[in-house]
Design an enzyme around this catalytic site. Sequence first.
Site, PDB file in Angstrom:
ATOM      1  N   TRP A  34       0.873  -1.246  -0.226  1.00 24.88           N
ATOM      2  CA  TRP A  34      -0.184  -0.131   0.406  1.00 24.88           C
ATOM      3  C   TRP A  34       0.619   1.378   0.534  1.00 24.88           C
ATOM      4  O   TRP A  34       1.862   1.321   0.765  1.00 24.88           O
ATOM      5  CB  TRP A  34      -0.906   0.318   1.164  1.00 24.88           C
ATOM      6  N   ASN A  36      -0.199   5.671   0.275  1.00 28.15           N
ATOM      7  CA  ASN A  36      -0.884   6.859  -0.051  1.00 28.15           C
ATOM      8  C   ASN A  36       0.298   8.140  -0.110  1.00 28.15           C
ATOM      9  O   ASN A  36       0.905   8.314  -1.193  1.00 28.15           O
ATOM     10  CB  ASN A  36      -2.428   7.008   0.956  1.00 28.15           C
ATOM     11  N   ASP A  37      -0.042   9.535   0.170  1.00 33.03           N
ATOM     12  CA  ASP A  37       0.169  10.147   0.207  1.00 33.03           C
ATOM     13  C   ASP A  37       1.680  10.471  -0.045  1.00 33.03           C
ATOM     14  O   ASP A  37       2.425   9.378   0.557  1.00 33.03           O
ATOM     15  CB  ASP A  37      -0.038  11.462   1.772  1.00 33.03           C
ATOM     16  N   GLN A  53       3.720   7.524   1.888  1.00 33.24           N
ATOM     17  CA  GLN A  53       2.665   6.789   3.309  1.00 33.24           C
ATOM     18  C   GLN A  53       2.902   5.521   2.649  1.00 33.24           C
ATOM     19  O   GLN A  53       2.494   5.584   1.623  1.00 33.24           O
ATOM     20  CB  GLN A  53       1.187   7.874   3.565  1.00 33.24           C
ATOM     21  N   TRP A  61      -4.246   0.223   4.505  1.00 33.22           N
ATOM     22  CA  TRP A  61      -3.856   0.689   5.065  1.00 33.22           C
ATOM     23  C   TRP A  61      -3.790   0.505   6.231  1.00 33.22           C
ATOM     24  O   TRP A  61      -4.184  -0.228   6.535  1.00 33.22           O
ATOM     25  CB  TRP A  61      -4.708   2.160   4.806  1.00 33.22           C
ATOM     26  N   ARG A 159      -1.804  17.519  11.917  1.00 26.08           N
ATOM     27  CA  ARG A 159      -1.670  16.260  11.270  1.00 26.08           C
ATOM     28  C   ARG A 159      -1.034  17.637   9.783  1.00 26.08           C
ATOM     29  O   ARG A 159      -1.552  18.556   9.291  1.00 26.08           O
ATOM     30  CB  ARG A 159      -1.897  15.433  10.838  1.00 26.08           C
ATOM     31  N   ASP A 160       0.080  17.172   9.410  1.00 22.85           N
ATOM     32  CA  ASP A 160       0.370  17.139   7.782  1.00 22.85           C
ATOM     33  C   ASP A 160       0.927  18.145   7.766  1.00 22.85           C
ATOM     34  O   ASP A 160       0.368  19.100   7.013  1.00 22.85           O
ATOM     35  CB  ASP A 160      -0.949  17.013   6.833  1.00 22.85           C
ATOM     36  N   GLU A 212      -7.138  18.046   4.894  1.00 23.35           N
ATOM     37  CA  GLU A 212      -5.662  17.021   5.621  1.00 23.35           C
ATOM     38  C   GLU A 212      -5.080  17.736   4.260  1.00 23.35           C
ATOM     39  O   GLU A 212      -5.225  18.678   3.726  1.00 23.35           O
ATOM     40  CB  GLU A 212      -5.947  15.356   4.855  1.00 23.35           C
TER      41      GLU A 212
END
Length: 503
Positions: A34, A36-37, A53, A61, A159-160, A212
């Site tokens: 997996w 992601n970002d 990610q 995830w 976050r982020d 996000e």
Amino acid sequence: MTMHTPMLDEGGQHVKIGKERFRPQFHFTARKNWINDPNGLVYFEGEYHLFFQHNPYGKDWGNMSWGHAVSDDLLTWRELPIAIPQTDQMIFSGSVVVDWQNTSGLGDGRDPPLLAYFTAFDTERDIQSQHMAFSHDRGRSFTHYAGNPILDLGAADFRDPKVFYHDPSGAWIMVVVLARAHVIQFYRSQNMRDWTLAGTFGPQGVITGQWECPDLILVSVEGATDQSHWVLKVDVDEGPVDGGSGAQYFVGSFDGYTFSIHPDLGDPCGALVDYGPDFYAAATWFNLPATQPGPVWIGWQSNHQTGRHYPTDPWRGAMSLPRMLFLFEEEGRLRLGQKPIAATDGLRSEVISLVPGPLGHGVNLKLGNSAQAFWQHLALIDHGEGRVEVTVDDSNGPLITIGLDCVGQQIIFRRHMIAVASAMPQRGHFVRLMTIQLSQMVRVDLDVIVDGSSIEIFVNGGRRVYSACVFPQGPTGTRVRAISGATSIGQATSWLMGSTMSF
Ligand code: FRU
């Protein structure tokens, strides 16, 4: 003939990826599991870094860690070992900067350190706080800063962090989000370790789901490079795009403390970055070299609503093409445009062009290549009340339909995923319509870029973009069909796209 530039591993050995169904060839995917970002996008010492990610242990995830890949052209990626593995906390999204002056004091006295800012997610306590880590080996490994957390509000959805240097006010800035409150915070720092809250933005625009991955970007107006404005982008996991996730942006000013919308510049209610279901968590590169005009960002070409069901194996999740950002004026307001970076043209080969001419009714013109990867450019001219349908299809029928309605001045995108959707839960989510308005439709230019399961459609040179994943059951191609009114094809060119990975 497609070019086959094999993917290399760290030691320069060829990696055999195998001929996996749906695997894009020049969009980044991890060898397995997996993703992601995109995280920590930075150019440093001749390398573009893409951290991401990643679950190193599975196709779903979880176990979030920072995977790592490098490239010297933003298109040919070399996957490296995990850069920041999960600890007793998950390593969520964030950014990387070069600490040129050793402002942080975390340098080794020789080369400037790379500083990674990210969210550590303590799943036991359900707390998200901001941490930093530093690297002395060009991002191959990171040491966690002893003073972590650098920001802790005791909050569950904080976050982020996106960090950059703001020259006019002389400070490092961190843009970070309170996801469920729909509030973006701006912090300032002089030493890159201690951060002071300077301003906030939101709630504003789309406030469904969670906010996000904010990014704050200085973008030039097309054709007027001396004119630029700040664009604040924030992703929304659920709500803005049916059957997927989306992002909104605001145009305004940033004084180093807070962001203010300019109603006479951009839409105060915000506008969508991409109209498709699969473009999320985009982030811009820090420290682009002079040879690469910017800003450039890349997004996760998937989403939090349906992406977990995508039937790829042994990998799940891909990145979009790297896209250059620009502002353009439309109906008195500035909008954000995105186009593939110029180097993408270098992957094209074998031009097939059609002679321009009228598009007769009922004619179902096959345009594209029956290939796994191609780029189709099509210019349609309206001579009065034209309605045209362009499809990207495989042997079973359409995957994506693009309806051009010159009377309603709108484009209607439809993603069909019957074959795959029937095997999945939430089937209804996969067949969705998205209508976008254009200010004129006398001539519409479409660039359709297909790469395995990735489709990106750039309308009018990137003034609107639609990105989606599809899962073709065989070779794909494009077709165009006049439905009513009078239209003609001004230009139709297709290219095969070269591979940057070995298959
Ligand atoms: C966005 C996101 C971020 C978070 C990360 C976790 O896709 O949910 O907000 O940091 O992914 O993987």
